[in-house]
Scaffold this motif. Structure first.
Motif, PDB file in Angstrom:
ATOM      1  N   VAL A 113      37.200  36.298  34.347  1.00 54.16           N
ATOM      2  CA  VAL A 113      37.654  37.386  34.596  1.00 54.16           C
ATOM      3  C   VAL A 113      38.916  37.553  35.485  1.00 54.16           C
ATOM      4  O   VAL A 113      39.046  36.742  36.417  1.00 54.16           O
ATOM      5  N   ALA A 114      39.854  38.618  35.362  1.00 50.68           N
ATOM      6  CA  ALA A 114      40.831  38.821  36.044  1.00 50.68           C
ATOM      7  C   ALA A 114      40.913  40.417  36.314  1.00 50.68           C
ATOM      8  O   ALA A 114      41.033  41.056  35.432  1.00 50.68           O
ATOM      9  N   GLU A 115      41.359  40.859  37.645  1.00 52.14           N
ATOM     10  CA  GLU A 115      41.592  42.204  37.931  1.00 52.14           C
ATOM     11  C   GLU A 115      42.860  42.331  38.768  1.00 52.14           C
ATOM     12  O   GLU A 115      43.059  41.379  39.691  1.00 52.14           O
ATOM     13  N   VAL A 116      43.579  43.332  38.563  1.00 53.28           N
ATOM     14  CA  VAL A 116      44.579  43.758  39.203  1.00 53.28           C
ATOM     15  C   VAL A 116      44.193  45.233  39.971  1.00 53.28           C
ATOM     16  O   VAL A 116      44.054  45.973  38.985  1.00 53.28           O
ATOM     17  N   CYS A 117      44.388  45.268  40.859  1.00 51.57           N
ATOM     18  CA  CYS A 117      44.002  46.319  41.834  1.00 51.57           C
ATOM     19  C   CYS A 117      42.555  47.048  41.570  1.00 51.57           C
ATOM     20  O   CYS A 117      42.417  48.230  41.185  1.00 51.57           O
ATOM     21  N   GLY A 118      41.832  46.113  41.076  1.00 54.79           N
ATOM     22  CA  GLY A 118      40.402  46.542  40.958  1.00 54.79           C
ATOM     23  C   GLY A 118      40.259  46.804  39.337  1.00 54.79           C
ATOM     24  O   GLY A 118      39.182  46.968  38.779  1.00 54.79           O
ATOM     25  N   LYS A 164      51.207  35.166  33.457  1.00 56.79           N
ATOM     26  CA  LYS A 164      51.339  35.979  32.010  1.00 56.79           C
ATOM     27  C   LYS A 164      49.946  36.556  31.926  1.00 56.79           C
ATOM     28  O   LYS A 164      49.849  37.765  31.296  1.00 56.79           O
ATOM     29  N   ILE A 165      48.770  35.959  32.269  1.00 56.71           N
ATOM     30  CA  ILE A 165      47.386  36.415  32.102  1.00 56.71           C
ATOM     31  C   ILE A 165      47.344  37.910  33.385  1.00 56.71           C
ATOM     32  O   ILE A 165      46.836  38.851  32.591  1.00 56.71           O
ATOM     33  N   LEU A 166      47.874  37.727  34.251  1.00 57.78           N
ATOM     34  CA  LEU A 166      47.733  38.621  35.248  1.00 57.78           C
ATOM     35  C   LEU A 166      48.510  39.931  34.791  1.00 57.78           C
ATOM     36  O   LEU A 166      48.422  40.935  35.178  1.00 57.78           O
ATOM     37  N   VAL A 179      44.930  26.723  32.500  1.00 63.84           N
ATOM     38  CA  VAL A 179      44.302  27.415  33.670  1.00 63.84           C
ATOM     39  C   VAL A 179      42.803  26.998  33.664  1.00 63.84           C
ATOM     40  O   VAL A 179      42.153  27.202  32.581  1.00 63.84           O
ATOM     41  N   ASP A 180      42.386  26.322  34.616  1.00 67.61           N
ATOM     42  CA  ASP A 180      41.097  25.941  34.456  1.00 67.61           C
ATOM     43  C   ASP A 180      40.060  26.416  35.859  1.00 67.61           C
ATOM     44  O   ASP A 180      40.255  25.896  36.907  1.00 67.61           O
ATOM     45  N   ASP A 181      39.204  27.486  35.251  1.00 68.16           N
ATOM     46  CA  ASP A 181      38.400  27.810  36.492  1.00 68.16           C
ATOM     47  C   ASP A 181      38.853  28.243  37.682  1.00 68.16           C
ATOM     48  O   ASP A 181      38.377  27.925  38.895  1.00 68.16           O
ATOM     49  N   VAL A 182      39.775  29.309  37.762  1.00 74.32           N
ATOM     50  CA  VAL A 182      40.436  29.557  39.036  1.00 74.32           C
ATOM     51  C   VAL A 182      39.599  30.773  39.403  1.00 74.32           C
ATOM     52  O   VAL A 182      39.580  31.991  38.833  1.00 74.32           O
ATOM     53  N   ASP A 183      39.616  30.654  40.752  1.00 73.69           N
ATOM     54  CA  ASP A 183      39.056  31.634  41.426  1.00 73.69           C
ATOM     55  C   ASP A 183      40.120  31.994  42.666  1.00 73.69           C
ATOM     56  O   ASP A 183      40.500  31.272  43.281  1.00 73.69           O
ATOM     57  N   LEU A 184      40.455  33.382  42.700  1.00 73.14           N
ATOM     58  CA  LEU A 184      41.458  33.639  43.631  1.00 73.14           C
ATOM     59  C   LEU A 184      41.179  34.889  44.143  1.00 73.14           C
ATOM     60  O   LEU A 184      40.681  35.836  43.370  1.00 73.14           O
ATOM     61  N   GLU A 185      41.286  35.096  45.469  1.00 74.18           N
ATOM     62  CA  GLU A 185      41.308  36.614  45.933  1.00 74.18           C
ATOM     63  C   GLU A 185      42.698  37.018  46.755  1.00 74.18           C
ATOM     64  O   GLU A 185      42.885  36.393  47.817  1.00 74.18           O
ATOM     65  N   MET A 242      39.476  49.430  49.671  1.00 74.81           N
ATOM     66  CA  MET A 242      40.465  49.064  48.920  1.00 74.81           C
ATOM     67  C   MET A 242      40.220  47.815  48.030  1.00 74.81           C
ATOM     68  O   MET A 242      39.890  46.723  48.676  1.00 74.81           O
ATOM     69  N   PRO A 243      40.259  47.704  46.748  1.00 76.75           N
ATOM     70  CA  PRO A 243      39.980  46.541  46.151  1.00 76.75           C
ATOM     71  C   PRO A 243      40.989  45.629  46.178  1.00 76.75           C
ATOM     72  O   PRO A 243      42.014  45.888  46.757  1.00 76.75           O
ATOM     73  N   PRO A 244      40.604  44.177  46.258  1.00 75.90           N
ATOM     74  CA  PRO A 244      41.894  43.170  46.257  1.00 75.90           C
ATOM     75  C   PRO A 244      42.929  43.580  45.196  1.00 75.90           C
ATOM     76  O   PRO A 244      42.544  44.003  44.229  1.00 75.90           O
ATOM     77  N   ALA A 245      44.154  43.204  45.578  1.00 74.67           N
ATOM     78  CA  ALA A 245      45.204  43.485  44.714  1.00 74.67           C
ATOM     79  C   ALA A 245      44.827  42.460  43.481  1.00 74.67           C
ATOM     80  O   ALA A 245      45.456  43.050  42.457  1.00 74.67           O
ATOM     81  N   ILE A 246      44.796  41.202  43.573  1.00 76.22           N
ATOM     82  CA  ILE A 246      44.352  40.197  42.726  1.00 76.22           C
ATOM     83  C   ILE A 246      43.156  39.662  42.789  1.00 76.22           C
ATOM     84  O   ILE A 246      42.748  39.176  44.015  1.00 76.22           O
ATOM     85  N   ARG A 247      42.237  39.525  41.739  1.00 77.56           N
ATOM     86  CA  ARG A 247      40.939  38.774  42.157  1.00 77.56           C
ATOM     87  C   ARG A 247      40.610  38.258  40.597  1.00 77.56           C
ATOM     88  O   ARG A 247      40.643  38.691  39.553  1.00 77.56           O
ATOM     89  N   THR A 248      40.470  36.873  40.503  1.00 74.06           N
ATOM     90  CA  THR A 248      40.092  36.136  39.480  1.00 74.06           C
ATOM     91  C   THR A 248      38.954  35.294  39.648  1.00 74.06           C
ATOM     92  O   THR A 248      38.477  34.856  40.797  1.00 74.06           O
ATOM     93  N   ARG A 249      38.000  35.365  38.661  1.00 72.64           N
ATOM     94  CA  ARG A 249      36.513  34.497  38.573  1.00 72.64           C
ATOM     95  C   ARG A 249      36.624  33.661  37.623  1.00 72.64           C
ATOM     96  O   ARG A 249      36.471  33.942  36.553  1.00 72.64           O
ATOM     97  N   ASN A 250      36.646  32.336  37.924  1.00 72.84           N
ATOM     98  CA  ASN A 250      36.427  31.399  36.682  1.00 72.84           C
ATOM     99  C   ASN A 250      37.254  31.589  35.449  1.00 72.84           C
ATOM    100  O   ASN A 250      37.117  31.397  34.296  1.00 72.84           O
ATOM    101  N   LEU A 251      38.627  31.768  35.930  1.00 71.75           N
ATOM    102  CA  LEU A 251      39.521  31.998  34.963  1.00 71.75           C
ATOM    103  C   LEU A 251      40.057  30.897  34.258  1.00 71.75           C
ATOM    104  O   LEU A 251      40.606  30.053  34.936  1.00 71.75           O
ATOM    105  N   THR A 252      39.875  30.834  33.028  1.00 77.90           N
ATOM    106  CA  THR A 252      40.406  29.542  32.101  1.00 77.90           C
ATOM    107  C   THR A 252      41.326  30.337  31.057  1.00 77.90           C
ATOM    108  O   THR A 252      40.952  31.129  30.396  1.00 77.90           O
TER     109      THR A 252
END
Lengths: 335, 269
Positions: free
Chosen positions: A70-75, A58-60, A30-36, A1-11
């Motif tokens: 990059v930002a992903e929700v449910c992959g 708001k981005i998500l 938002v400055d270079d945010v990485d989240l999983e 199952m992919p992460p519910a939310i994943r961001t990489r270098n989100l700015t």
């Protein structure tokens, strides 16, 4: 199952066009945010107003493009697959005044349910169950323009819950609520998560106690950047080395600044409030052993101890340690 | 891609809000029917005082009927995204898994139901007080042309709505500027053929100008039409398709620009 939310270098950069001779300005919200964030997590994003929390949400929620990253929700990519992302999400904001004043609570919720493809029968069944569950059944026929702030926010939470999103974004959900209603709202959030262990919530707040109470993990965001990310217990443990004390004294009028500058105090931080002839000093020491010296310095300045307590480390202290200022100070300095 | 059924559900819910709100705030009956009816009656009396042919009075009545739809498109539909933003609803619509056109369709249908009341009042006023006569045989054709005109007009409204997504209050100024010239160019109160060929041809890009002209020819038997009814109906159908396609493209374009510029949901914008 992919992460519910994943961001990489989100700015996300807001650009202000030059006007009347003033140069163009840019602001990194938002400055270079990485989240999983994993499915089933109740994840908190903590930070003062203006830290970038709402921009990130708001981005998500596909309401804003990132400037880069990059930002992903449910992959699913929030830019390329935004229509499919929307099927999986919902958002509720604090202080939200959405809706049409002439509709009743039940009618309003039905209208919003129709944006998510629910049949009227299914929608009304869910709405009635939730109105009952969240204590609004008796007010189902009340028009929106007659609701109190608390009732309105309960209705907003039902709006978010009833469509059964895989990922629910709650942006300051208890903002402006009195303590009793805020406690109820936190209970509703916990209950909704408990109903299905695959549900995910990303909650933003600047009430650190709320995050500590509700969240499985938290990220501290300040000036658009993630400064720390872990469970509340782990964050607190990582900063437990400091000993925080609060002393109330008499006879110390106007001496707080001298204490702050006194190298023998060995404090890493000191705040003082004066009220009714008493000075309350809150200070952070490297360890308990330094307390005796600090109290001696206060006594030397004429202070007589009325009360002394050791403060348990909270997320507020963690935030201060990481950001160098409290949430309130950060909000004041950003105004 | 959102399913058709989901989009129709969303459209009907949005239309339902308009109908219910109208029934619960009855003051609109006075403002939306009585006052516009007075304006139309005023134009009729001016023509009567000038000794204009009786058919001009009928022109005014039909113009009054159609004016209501134009105002609904401008303020009840095109500007609606701006009002929704102001009320805090736009975020909810924009992140829902439905087409923006279904929301606009709902606004259009709900608005048309309300507007129809105003139109009927003006029509009844024309028949009862000013003895306007219609060609019974041409009413079916007139109704068909009316539907074509509405399709094209609300397509135009969707295009205008896309501007509100990006420009917010700024687009409201443009619409205010557009309101009065359209009264002149679309021949609400006189046949557009009176504008001369070039000006009438330009005015024909606006669906109501062609629609009113064709309805006058079919329902009133007017011989002052700008173009033959068949040509005007064909042009209206072409405009309807064109505006629909352009609206779809513009809505996507403006939404993306607004998301890029951060203007989509900023309330003060």
């Amino acid at each position: 199952m992919p992460p519910a939310i994943r961001t990489r270098n989100l700015t996300r950069i807001y650009r202000k066009s030059p006007k009347r001779g003033a140069p163009a300005a840019e602001f990194r919200a938002v400055d270079d945010v990485d989240l999983e964030i994993q499915p089933g997590e109740l994840f908190g994003l903590l930070g003062p107003n203006g830290a970038g929390k709402t921009t990130l949400i708001k981005i998500l929620c596909t309401l804003l493009f990132p400037t880069s990253g990059v930002a992903e929700v449910c992959g699913l990519d929030i830019v390329k697959d935004c229509e499919r992302v929307r099927e999986k999400i919902n958002m509720v904001s604090g202080g939200e005044a959405s809706g049409y004043g002439l509709l009743t609570i039940r009618e309003q919720l039905w209208v919003f349910s129709q944006l998510y493809g629910l049949t009227t029968k299914e929608a009304l069944s869910r709405i009635d169950r939730m109105l009952d569950q969240y204590g609004l059944a008796a007010d189902a026929g009340t028009k929106i323009n007659r609701l109190s702030t608390g009732m309105r926010q309960k209705m907003n939470l039902i709006r978010g819950f009833m469509t059964g999103p895989s990922v629910l974004f709650l942006d300051e959900p208890t903002l402006g609520l009195d303590a009793h209603i805020a406690r109820q709202a936190r209970g509703f959030i916990r209950d909704w998560m408990a109903e299905d262990r695959t549900r995910t919530i990303l909650l933003t707040t600047h009430y650190l106690a709320e995050a500590q109470e509700l969240c499985d993990r938290v990220a501290i965001i300040h000036q658009g950047r993630i400064r720390a990310c872990d469970t509340p217990a782990a964050l607190i443990a990582a900063h437990r080395g400091d000993a925080v004390f609060e002393v109330t004294l008499t006879g110390l009028d106007g001496q707080a600044e001298r204490l702050r500058q006194d190298a023998d105090m060995k404090v890493s931080r000191l705040d003082a409030d004066v009220a009714a002839g008493r000075t309350t000093v809150r200070f952070t020491l490297p360890d308990d052993a330094a307390l005796t010296g600090a109290l001696s310095r206060m006594a030397a300045l004429g202070g007589k101890i009325v009360n002394l307590s050791k403060h348990e480390v909270t997320l507020e202290d963690v935030f201060v340690k990481i950001a160098g200022q409290s949430i309130a100070e950060a909000e004041k300095s950003s105004e | 891609m959102s399913s058709l059924a989901n989009n129709l559900r969303a459209a009907s819910a949005r239309a339902w809000i308009r109908v219910v709100a109208a029934n619960r705030e009855l003051s609109w009956v006075f403002f939306e029917t009585f006052l516009p009816a007075m304006t139309t009656a005023g134009y009729v009396l001016v023509y009567r005082a000038l000794g204009a042919p009786a058919e001009y009075e009928a022109y005014v009545i039909l113009g009054g009927v159609m004016t209501a739809f134009w105002l609904n498109v401008l303020w009840g539909m095109a500007a609606q995204f701006f009002w929704e933003k102001d009320m805090g609803n736009l975020d909810i619509y924009m992140m829902a898994p439905i087409s923006r056109m279904s929301i606009l369709l709902g606004m259009a249908v709900g608005g048309m139901l309300g507007t129809a009341m105003r139109s009927v009042v003006i029509l009844v006023l024309g028949i009862a007080l000013f003895h306007v006569r219609f060609e019974i045989g041409g009413l079916a054709a007139a109704f068909g042309i009316f539907l074509l005109s509405m399709t094209a007009l609300y397509g135009l409204g969707m295009m205008l709505a896309s501007l509100f997504l990006l420009f917010g209050r700024g687009a409201q100024r443009w619409v205010e500027v557009a309101q009065e010239p359209v009264y002149l160019m679309s021949g609400f109160y006189f046949p557009i053929a009176n504008l001369g060929f070039t000006a009438a041809a330009i005015a024909s890009a606006f669906p109501l100008a062609l629609g009113i002209d064709a309805i006058r020819q079919t329902a009133l038997g007017s011989d002052t039409g700008f173009l033959p009814v068949g040509v005007e109906a064909g042009a209206l159908a072409a405009l309807a398709v064109l505006f629909f396609l352009l609206a779809r493209r513009m809505l996507r374009l403006m939404e993306n620009r607004a998301k890029r510029d951060g203007k989509l949901t900023l309330k003060w914008q």
